[in-house]
Scaffold this motif. Structure first.
Motif, short mmCIF file in Angstrom:
data_model
loop_
_atom_site.label_atom_id
_atom_site.label_comp_id
_atom_site.label_asym_id
_atom_site.label_seq_id
_atom_site.Cartn_x
_atom_site.Cartn_y
_atom_site.Cartn_z
N ASP A 34 0.89 -1.16 0.04
CA ASP A 34 -0.08 -0.12 0.00
C ASP A 34 0.94 1.39 0.12
O ASP A 34 0.58 2.30 -0.73
CB ASP A 34 -0.94 0.06 1.30
CG ASP A 34 -2.03 -1.09 1.24
OD1 ASP A 34 -2.43 -1.56 -0.05
OD2 ASP A 34 -2.75 -1.39 2.09
N ASP A 35 1.98 1.22 0.92
CA ASP A 35 2.80 2.45 0.92
C ASP A 35 3.65 2.78 -0.60
O ASP A 35 3.56 3.85 -1.11
CB ASP A 35 3.96 2.23 1.83
CG ASP A 35 3.33 2.55 3.49
OD1 ASP A 35 2.10 3.00 3.57
OD2 ASP A 35 3.93 1.83 4.17
N GLU A 36 3.92 1.69 -1.05
CA GLU A 36 4.46 1.62 -2.34
C GLU A 36 3.57 2.16 -3.39
O GLU A 36 4.02 2.97 -4.50
CB GLU A 36 5.14 0.45 -2.97
CG GLU A 36 5.80 0.23 -4.38
CD GLU A 36 6.99 1.28 -4.24
OE1 GLU A 36 7.38 1.16 -5.49
OE2 GLU A 36 7.47 1.48 -3.17
N ALA A 37 2.26 1.67 -3.29
CA ALA A 37 1.29 2.07 -4.41
C ALA A 37 1.15 3.76 -4.15
O ALA A 37 0.91 4.32 -5.12
CB ALA A 37 0.05 1.37 -4.08
N ARG A 38 0.78 4.02 -2.93
CA ARG A 38 0.77 5.48 -2.68
C ARG A 38 1.88 6.49 -3.16
O ARG A 38 1.53 7.43 -3.63
CB ARG A 38 0.56 5.67 -1.19
CG ARG A 38 -0.97 5.46 -0.69
CD ARG A 38 -1.19 5.88 0.65
NE ARG A 38 -0.43 5.39 1.61
CZ ARG A 38 -0.79 4.14 2.23
NH1 ARG A 38 -1.99 3.35 1.97
NH2 ARG A 38 -0.03 3.52 3.38
N ASP A 43 3.98 9.75 -7.36
CA ASP A 43 4.98 10.38 -8.33
C ASP A 43 4.40 10.45 -9.74
O ASP A 43 4.68 11.29 -10.36
CB ASP A 43 5.95 9.22 -8.37
CG ASP A 43 6.94 9.01 -7.21
OD1 ASP A 43 7.07 9.87 -6.53
OD2 ASP A 43 7.76 7.90 -7.11
N LEU A 44 3.39 9.75 -9.95
CA LEU A 44 2.58 9.74 -11.30
C LEU A 44 2.04 11.09 -11.15
O LEU A 44 1.74 11.71 -12.29
CB LEU A 44 1.64 8.62 -11.35
CG LEU A 44 0.80 8.57 -12.56
CD1 LEU A 44 1.71 8.43 -13.80
CD2 LEU A 44 -0.18 7.37 -12.72
N SER A 45 1.36 11.48 -10.27
CA SER A 45 0.43 12.71 -9.95
C SER A 45 1.47 13.84 -10.50
O SER A 45 0.97 14.97 -11.17
CB SER A 45 -0.08 12.79 -8.63
OG SER A 45 -0.89 14.00 -8.67
N GLU A 50 3.46 18.03 -14.02
CA GLU A 50 4.74 18.56 -14.65
C GLU A 50 4.39 18.53 -16.23
O GLU A 50 4.46 19.51 -17.04
CB GLU A 50 5.95 17.82 -14.31
CG GLU A 50 6.31 18.26 -13.06
CD GLU A 50 7.62 17.49 -12.71
OE1 GLU A 50 7.86 16.50 -13.57
OE2 GLU A 50 8.18 17.54 -11.35
N ARG A 51 3.67 17.55 -16.66
CA ARG A 51 3.40 17.60 -18.11
C ARG A 51 2.37 18.48 -18.62
O ARG A 51 2.45 18.88 -19.48
CB ARG A 51 3.03 15.93 -18.54
CG ARG A 51 4.07 15.11 -18.25
CD ARG A 51 3.73 13.75 -18.80
NE ARG A 51 4.85 12.82 -18.56
CZ ARG A 51 4.56 11.35 -18.89
NH1 ARG A 51 3.43 10.99 -19.16
NH2 ARG A 51 5.75 10.61 -18.82
N PHE A 52 1.32 18.64 -17.69
CA PHE A 52 0.29 19.34 -17.85
C PHE A 52 0.73 20.88 -17.85
O PHE A 52 0.33 21.69 -18.68
CB PHE A 52 -0.81 19.35 -16.65
CG PHE A 52 -1.94 20.06 -16.86
CD1 PHE A 52 -2.92 20.25 -17.83
CD2 PHE A 52 -2.09 21.39 -16.11
CE1 PHE A 52 -4.20 20.95 -17.96
CE2 PHE A 52 -3.22 22.35 -16.28
CZ PHE A 52 -4.17 21.81 -17.42
#
Length: 260
Positions: A34-38, A43-45, A50-52
């Motif tokens: 769960d911690d890794e997923a969060r 990171d994806l967010s 940044e891309r936006f």
């Protein structure tokens, strides 16, 4: 407690601890997952943001460039309209100048015509003995010439060229024929045919070198040669003009061009 009983009890405790340890391992793994997923979601967010931001900046820059191109296009359109207006005005001024010049030169032609008609008696007698040509009607010639000139004034240049050409062929000996060839050359020039314009103007110079339109015809020849990228020919024509007609208005213009 007897020794066998004690051993069994120790074995049961060890088994219980083993079961607790085995059951706790998936729970800890689940917590770590769960911690890794969060962390990955975070990171994806961040990357998405940044891309936006990058895309937004690119869109803003593109919009600015588009606006700049529109403004530049409007500016160029305005310049084109201004140049078109100035070109039309210059053509009109040139046409008015030619027409005014024609009127002034025709006034100069009148005394020349009178002097030609006042020939010595011997020449008149010789002319009387020669085969006579049908007498021309000056009134008809004038009407035809004025009709052709009016076509040129009305900017019907193609029709004017045909009319002046027809006049020159129909009245080769008319006092207006030099002017007809002169205007024929101007009409061909207005139509963008410098070669035909040069041919017509050279007829004036070769057949009627004393005519007031001869210097102007030479100047027009030089103009056409310049537009045909014949710089050497244009220079030679201007030098001839200055040498043959040094007191003419055309010679003043020729000297100015030779200085450039």
């Amino acid at each position: 407690m007897s020794e066998p009983s004690h051993r069994r009890w120790a074995a049961l405790q060890a088994g219980a601890l083993l079961l607790v340890a085995i059951g706790a391992q998936p729970v800890r793994a689940g917590i770590l997952d769960d911690d890794e997923a969060r962390r990955q979601v975070k990171d994806l967010s961040i990357k998405t943001s940044e891309r936006f931001d990058t895309v937004s900046k690119g869109q803003i820059e593109l919009a600015n460039q588009t606006q700049a191109l529109r403004e530049e296009n409007a500016h160029l359109r305005g310049q084109i309209e201004t140049l078109t207006y100035e070109l039309d005005s210059a053509k009109k001024r040139q046409q008015d100048f030619y027409i005014d010049l024609d009127g002034r030169l025709r006034k100069l032609e009148a005394p020349l015509t009178a002097s030609v008609e006042a020939k010595p008696a011997e020449e008149n007698k010789a002319a009387a003995e020669a085969p006579r040509k049908p007498a021309s009607d000056p009134a008809i010639e004038t009407r035809e010439y004025e009709a052709a000139l009016n076509l040129f004034r009305a900017k019907k240049v193609k029709e004017a060229a045909a009319a002046f050409d027809a006049f020159a062929k129909a009245h080769p000996d008319s006092t207006l024929t030099p002017s007809a060839y002169y205007w024929l050359g101007n009409a061909h020039y207005a139509l963008g045919d410098c070669k035909k314009a040069i041919d017509a103007q050279r007829v004036v110079v070769s057949k009627w070198p004393a005519n007031p339109k001869a210097p102007e015809a030479l100047l027009n020849v030089a103009t056409c040669q310049h537009e045909l990228a014949d710089a050497r020919g244009a220079k030679g024509t201007l030098e001839t003009l200055v040498a043959k007609y040094p007191e003419s208005t055309a010679a003043v213009t020729a000297r100015q061009r030779l200085k450039k």
